[in-house]
Scaffold this active site. Structure first.
Site, short mmCIF file in Angstrom:
data_model
loop_
_atom_site.label_atom_id
_atom_site.label_comp_id
_atom_site.label_asym_id
_atom_site.label_seq_id
_atom_site.Cartn_x
_atom_site.Cartn_y
_atom_site.Cartn_z
CD GLU A 170 -3.11 -0.93 2.17
OE1 GLU A 170 -2.99 -0.06 3.03
OE2 GLU A 170 -4.07 -1.70 2.12
CD GLU A 390 -3.44 -5.75 4.15
OE1 GLU A 390 -4.25 -4.94 4.63
OE2 GLU A 390 -2.21 -5.57 4.14
C1 BG6 Z 1 -4.24 -1.91 5.51
C2 BG6 Z 1 -2.86 -2.24 6.02
O1 BG6 Z 1 -4.20 -0.61 5.05
O2 BG6 Z 1 -5.27 -1.89 6.42
C3 BG6 Z 1 -2.84 -3.07 7.29
O3 BG6 Z 1 -2.08 -2.84 5.02
C4 BG6 Z 1 -3.87 -2.52 8.24
O4 BG6 Z 1 -1.54 -3.07 7.82
C5 BG6 Z 1 -5.23 -2.68 7.59
O5 BG6 Z 1 -3.86 -3.07 9.52
C6 BG6 Z 1 -6.37 -2.26 8.49
O6 BG6 Z 1 -6.18 -0.95 8.90
P1 BG6 Z 1 -6.57 -0.47 10.35
O7 BG6 Z 1 -6.30 0.97 10.37
O8 BG6 Z 1 -7.99 -0.79 10.53
O9 BG6 Z 1 -5.69 -1.25 11.28
#
Ligand code: BG6
Length: 490
Positions: A170, A390
């Protein structure tokens, strides 16, 4: 396009889960590890929820065998994790910390022992602090060579064990939050510096991909991009144009560079006009064009809805100004150029909320169909195989008195998204795997330990590390069955 019958998931579909070093490992200075910018940043008062940091995180560094045993029990086919650069090279350069390298070798061996395909991310936001101190990290072109040096150490060591590699996680998110919004390290608020460092990271990405293709001929590599498809608020032509602008500014700005080695012309022209375009030196574009990823990693949480700026913010003009010239009718153009440059998207689009979508407890839109739209758009434009690297739901999970976590809401969320992926596959999109975010609960960068994503509950909170016990949630057993049935039972 609706299908009478959906295609089955491919036979060797990589059903996986993901994590990132800083969010799970802990052991922040164990066995010779150097500090990263996150070790530094989380100690600045007021930057993270209740001052949380990853010093201990969920102690995966010491408990990885227990975690992998749970993955094996679940039947996980792949596991995406990131390597902490400062574990391998505590100063970012110089001599290798053998114990740090050994940790990842042991982790990889343990995964392979259990038939879990490792998916290794080179960079999930944690450049060594010493490089930040020495030359401002990603603002220096020296970081291109230093990142390549670090990446080559990993390519050399793991080329026979790891087939799937992710270069940068990202880039769009960590450059914006780190250099524009002062919400991540290096804690800067300067749009010009954001575009400059972003260009340098593009070059680092390209150089490392070229090294990879030289050293790991049997592997595949790609970046993981945080992709959110842009929707027009409605069918008014100026809103459609805003959608086009949004898609180009928020997404193609990175993806076109990764895949085609060029910046989208319209956005580049706009940035040039505002004096915030990156400095492009001789040879840069050639390097970008020489490196092509083998697949695209897609991190999908939600998209964004936009409309034309003038509609959202009706013109408010002083009578006097109207007397001046035609430019006076545009309040944005009346601002000094430096001010315009701080919000370059202002005249391109405005973000609005989507009335058709519900949101999570943290206000993130829940949009399963968006993942199909994302996959379709990316297949159309870039035509590469894709891995969802993800996707997941952050929620306040409660550990019941019976030590159970009934996270039906997570099951519903994941199930709905996976169904849409299956539809995209049926449409004709090439998807090779799906990594849910995340395997265990972990540290949310800014939201502490209360925002949970895992299939496995970790018994800790912001104040107290407690027992750090691992407790599979209801979703753990649900996903186990999804994997066993290769997605037939969602
Ligand atoms: C993504 C990242 O942007 O979102 C992760 O690659 C991150 O590392 C995930 O944990 C969720 O984001 P957040 O802010 O809800 O922890």
């Amino acid at each position: 396009m609706y299908h009478d019958q959906l295609d089955a998931f491919p036979k060797h579909f990589l059903w996986g889960a993901a994590s990132a070093a800083y969010q799970i490992e802990g052991g922040w200075n164990a066995d010779g590890k150097g500090p990263s910018i996150w070790d530094h940043f989380t100690k600045i008062p007021g930057k993270t929820f209740k001052g949380t940091n990853g010093d201990v995180a969920v102690d995966h560094y010491h408990r990885y065998k227990e975690d992998i045993a749970l993955m094996a029990e679940m039947g996980l086919k792949s596991y995406r994790f990131s390597v902490a650069w400062s574990r391998i090279l505590p100063e970012g350069i110089g001599s290798v910390n053998q114990k740090g390298l050994q940790f990842y070798e042991d982790l990889i061996d343990e995964l392979i022992k259990h038939n879990i395909e490792p998916v290794l991310t080179l960079y999930h936001w944690d450049i060594p602090q010493s490089l930040q101190d020495k030359y401002n990290g990603w603002e220096s072109r020296q970081a291109i060579d230093d990142f390549d040096h670090y990446a080559r150490i990993l390519f050399d060591r793991f080329k026979d064990k790891v087939k799937y590699w992710v270069s940068f996680n990202e880039q769009n998110v960590f450059t914006a939050l780190g250099y524009r919004w002062q919400a991540h390290p290096p804690n800067i608020s300067d749009v010009k510096r954001m575009f400059e460092s972003n260009h340098i990271i593009n070059l680092a990405n390209a150089k490392a991909i070229n090294s990879f293709h030289e050293l790991v001929p049997n592997g595949v590599i790609g970046p993981s991009f945080g992709y959110g498809p842009m929707y027009s608020f409605d069918c008014a032509p100026d809103n459609i144009l805003a959608e086009l602008n949004g898609e180009e500014f928020q997404n193609h700005w990175w993806l076109d560079v990764y895949v085609h080695g060029k910046y989208p012309k319209v956005t580049l022209k706009q940035l040039n006009r505002l004096g915030i375009a990156p400095t492009i030196k001789d040879g840069d574009m050639e390097l970008l064009q020489s490196a092509k990823p083998d697949f695209l990693g897609v991190n999908y949480y939600h998209g964004g809805t936009v409309r034309a700026n003038e509609i959202e913010h009706p013109l408010q003009i002083d009578e006097q100004d109207l007397e001046k010239d035609f430019q006076a009718t545009d309040p944005y153009l009346m601002k000094p150029k430096e001010e315009q440059a701080q919000s370059p998207e202002t005249r391109m689009f405005t973000n609005v909320s989507n009335p058709h979508l519900e949101t999570t407890d943290w206000g993130w839109e829940i949009d399963p169909i968006g993942i199909r739209i994302a996959l379709r758009r990316l297949q159309n434009r870039y035509d590469l195989p894709m891995m969802i690297t993800e996707n997941g739901l952050g929620a306040y999970d409660e550990l019941g008195v019976d030590e159970k976590v009934e996270d039906d809401y997570r099951i519903n969320y994941l199930s709905a998204h996976i169904k849409e992926i299956q539809k995209a596959i049926t449409d004709g999109v090439e998807v090779i795997g799906y990594c849910a975010w995340s395997f265990t609960d972990l540290l949310s960068w800014l939201n502490g330990y209360q925002k949970r994503y895992g299939f496995v509950y970790i018994d800790r909170d912001e104040q107290d590390e407690k027992r750090l016990e691992r407790i599979p949630k209801k979703s753990y057993y649900w996903y186990k069955n999804v994997i066993q049935t290769n997605g037939e039972e969602l």
